[in-house]
Write a protein that holds these residues in place. Structure first.
Motif, PDB file in Angstrom:
ATOM      1  N   VAL A   1       0.926  -1.185   0.006  1.00 36.25           N
ATOM      2  CA  VAL A   1       0.181   0.054  -0.030  1.00 36.25           C
ATOM      3  C   VAL A   1       0.654   1.423  -0.003  1.00 36.25           C
ATOM      4  N   ALA A   2       2.119   1.075   0.623  1.00 36.76           N
ATOM      5  CA  ALA A   2       2.834   2.498   0.802  1.00 36.76           C
ATOM      6  C   ALA A   2       3.496   2.613  -0.418  1.00 36.76           C
ATOM      7  N   ILE A   3       3.767   1.674  -1.215  1.00 35.92           N
ATOM      8  CA  ILE A   3       4.640   1.585  -2.393  1.00 35.92           C
ATOM      9  C   ILE A   3       3.667   2.367  -3.540  1.00 35.92           C
ATOM     10  N   ILE A   4       2.098   1.791  -3.453  1.00 33.06           N
ATOM     11  CA  ILE A   4       1.498   2.215  -4.495  1.00 33.06           C
ATOM     12  C   ILE A   4       1.121   3.719  -4.249  1.00 33.06           C
ATOM     13  N   TRP A   5       1.006   3.898  -2.799  1.00 34.07           N
ATOM     14  CA  TRP A   5       0.805   5.523  -2.543  1.00 34.07           C
ATOM     15  C   TRP A   5       1.973   6.411  -3.085  1.00 34.07           C
ATOM     16  N   LEU A   6       3.013   5.990  -2.891  1.00 27.43           N
ATOM     17  CA  LEU A   6       4.233   6.721  -3.354  1.00 27.43           C
ATOM     18  C   LEU A   6       4.164   6.826  -4.845  1.00 27.43           C
ATOM     19  N   VAL A   7       3.860   6.126  -5.387  1.00 20.98           N
ATOM     20  CA  VAL A   7       3.778   6.084  -7.085  1.00 20.98           C
ATOM     21  C   VAL A   7       2.767   7.097  -7.250  1.00 20.98           C
ATOM     22  N   ILE A   8       1.335   6.945  -6.496  1.00 20.77           N
ATOM     23  CA  ILE A   8       0.062   7.973  -6.869  1.00 20.77           C
ATOM     24  C   ILE A   8       0.769   9.422  -6.341  1.00 20.77           C
ATOM     25  N   ALA A   9       1.390   9.353  -5.257  1.00 15.45           N
ATOM     26  CA  ALA A   9       1.906  10.910  -4.684  1.00 15.45           C
ATOM     27  C   ALA A   9       2.710  11.528  -5.671  1.00 15.45           C
ATOM     28  N   ASN A  10       3.715  10.763  -6.496  1.00 14.94           N
ATOM     29  CA  ASN A  10       4.780  11.355  -7.333  1.00 14.94           C
ATOM     30  C   ASN A  10       3.952  11.584  -8.705  1.00 14.94           C
ATOM     31  N   TRP A  11       2.902  10.873  -8.972  1.00 14.92           N
ATOM     32  CA  TRP A  11       2.045  11.037 -10.106  1.00 14.92           C
ATOM     33  C   TRP A  11       1.311  12.516 -10.031  1.00 14.92           C
ATOM     34  N   LEU A  12       0.780  12.688  -8.750  1.00 16.14           N
ATOM     35  CA  LEU A  12       0.165  14.021  -8.216  1.00 16.14           C
ATOM     36  C   LEU A  12       0.941  15.392  -8.321  1.00 16.14           C
ATOM     37  N   LEU A  13       2.245  15.105  -7.715  1.00 19.76           N
ATOM     38  CA  LEU A  13       3.172  16.144  -7.644  1.00 19.76           C
ATOM     39  C   LEU A  13       3.549  16.736  -9.208  1.00 19.76           C
ATOM     40  N   HIS A  14       3.726  15.312  -9.959  1.00 20.37           N
ATOM     41  CA  HIS A  14       4.045  15.663 -11.269  1.00 20.37           C
ATOM     42  C   HIS A  14       2.934  16.482 -11.971  1.00 20.37           C
ATOM     43  N   PHE A  15       1.775  16.041 -11.886  1.00 24.56           N
ATOM     44  CA  PHE A  15       0.608  16.501 -12.594  1.00 24.56           C
ATOM     45  C   PHE A  15       0.298  18.066 -12.114  1.00 24.56           C
ATOM     46  N   GLY A  16       0.561  18.121 -10.759  1.00 25.28           N
ATOM     47  CA  GLY A  16       0.467  19.418 -10.238  1.00 25.28           C
ATOM     48  C   GLY A  16       1.402  20.610 -10.746  1.00 25.28           C
TER      49      GLY A  16
ATOM     50  N   LEU B   1      -4.575   2.523   7.705  1.00 30.54           N
ATOM     51  CA  LEU B   1      -3.433   1.461   7.704  1.00 30.54           C
ATOM     52  C   LEU B   1      -3.582   0.816   9.390  1.00 30.54           C
ATOM     53  N   ALA B   2      -3.443   2.015  10.165  1.00 27.93           N
ATOM     54  CA  ALA B   2      -3.392   1.813  11.554  1.00 27.93           C
ATOM     55  C   ALA B   2      -4.612   1.256  12.200  1.00 27.93           C
ATOM     56  N   ALA B   3      -5.817   1.728  11.579  1.00 31.91           N
ATOM     57  CA  ALA B   3      -7.084   0.822  11.979  1.00 31.91           C
ATOM     58  C   ALA B   3      -7.127  -0.509  11.565  1.00 31.91           C
ATOM     59  N   TRP B   4      -6.571  -0.686  10.504  1.00 30.25           N
ATOM     60  CA  TRP B   4      -6.545  -2.242  10.009  1.00 30.25           C
ATOM     61  C   TRP B   4      -5.754  -3.041  10.601  1.00 30.25           C
ATOM     62  N   VAL B   5      -4.541  -2.626  10.971  1.00 29.36           N
ATOM     63  CA  VAL B   5      -3.498  -3.217  11.672  1.00 29.36           C
ATOM     64  C   VAL B   5      -4.083  -3.622  13.244  1.00 29.36           C
ATOM     65  N   GLU B   6      -4.612  -2.595  13.907  1.00 28.77           N
ATOM     66  CA  GLU B   6      -4.979  -2.799  15.123  1.00 28.77           C
ATOM     67  C   GLU B   6      -6.258  -3.814  15.071  1.00 28.77           C
ATOM     68  N   ASN B   7      -7.267  -3.577  14.120  1.00 29.35           N
ATOM     69  CA  ASN B   7      -8.414  -4.685  13.983  1.00 29.35           C
ATOM     70  C   ASN B   7      -7.673  -6.013  13.646  1.00 29.35           C
TER      71      ASN B   7
END
Length: 204
Positions: free
Chosen positions: A36-51, A93-99
């Protein structure tokens, strides 16, 4: 073996057992969080590049000041979106891990695990395990083992001994105490026995 050595041995056994039981789910959690963290990094980089490619010049016809202002803070807008998304994802993620950890506590270890662990525990540790095993109509769970380890660390053994001594002072012996659940089970067994005797008599 001294009480201290016995306690350390019990804690070591419980730690090893709990680690082995938790390892598969621990690996699963690490893999899920990492993916999930890797996917979010890819999405975040895309957002910054798009922005970075955005231009608010089309707003000049309405307000040149607004257009210039938005262009000047453009990168901060997109970094803010990434930051907000990161915070939201963290709490998810924290809620998922706790659950996941909470659910794992109710898992019943395989019988082979208990047959290996319990005979190696000292009598004091067994007493603590019985103490934390509240609903004895159900098998021992991982949470029971976890609570046993915590209670051993919190010196529950000496408290149970203190309770035993105080019960003796009050004339309440362990053998004389029968729980309501035990009484109910005994009554049910007696009723079944009497019912079978009655049926036998009727048939005769």
């Amino acid at each position: 073996m001294t009480p201290s050595a016995s306690k350390n041995s019990d804690l070591s056994l419980l730690n090893k057992t709990l680690f082995k039981l938790a390892l598969p789910r621990l690996i699963t959690r690490i893999v899920v969080v990492a993916v999930v963290a890797i996917i979010w990094l890819v999405i975040a980089n895309w957002l910054l590049h798009f922005g970075a490619q955005q231009d608010y010049a089309f707003l000049k016809q309405y307000s040149p000041q607004v257009s210039e202002y938005l262009n000047s803070i453009n990168k901060y807008i997109w970094w803010g979106l990434v930051l907000i998304g990161s915070v939201v994802l963290y709490f998810i993620l924290a809620a998922w891990v706790e659950n996941s950890i909470k659910k794992a506590g109710y898992i019943v270890p395989k019988q082979e695990v208990m047959e290996t662990l319990i005979p190696q525990l000292s009598q004091s540790a067994k007493d603590v395990l019985v103490w934390v095993w509240g609903d004895q109509r159900e098998p021992i769970t991982i949470k029971n083992l976890h609570d046993t380890r915590n209670q051993l660390r919190a010196n529950r053994v000496s408290r149970l001994e203190q309770i035993r001594q105080q019960r003796e002072l009050l004339g309440l012996h362990a053998g004389a105490e029968t729980s309501a659940q035990e009484l109910a089970r005994e009554k049910e067994n007696v009723d079944q026995l009497l019912g079978s005797i009655s049926l036998d008599l009727e048939e005769k």
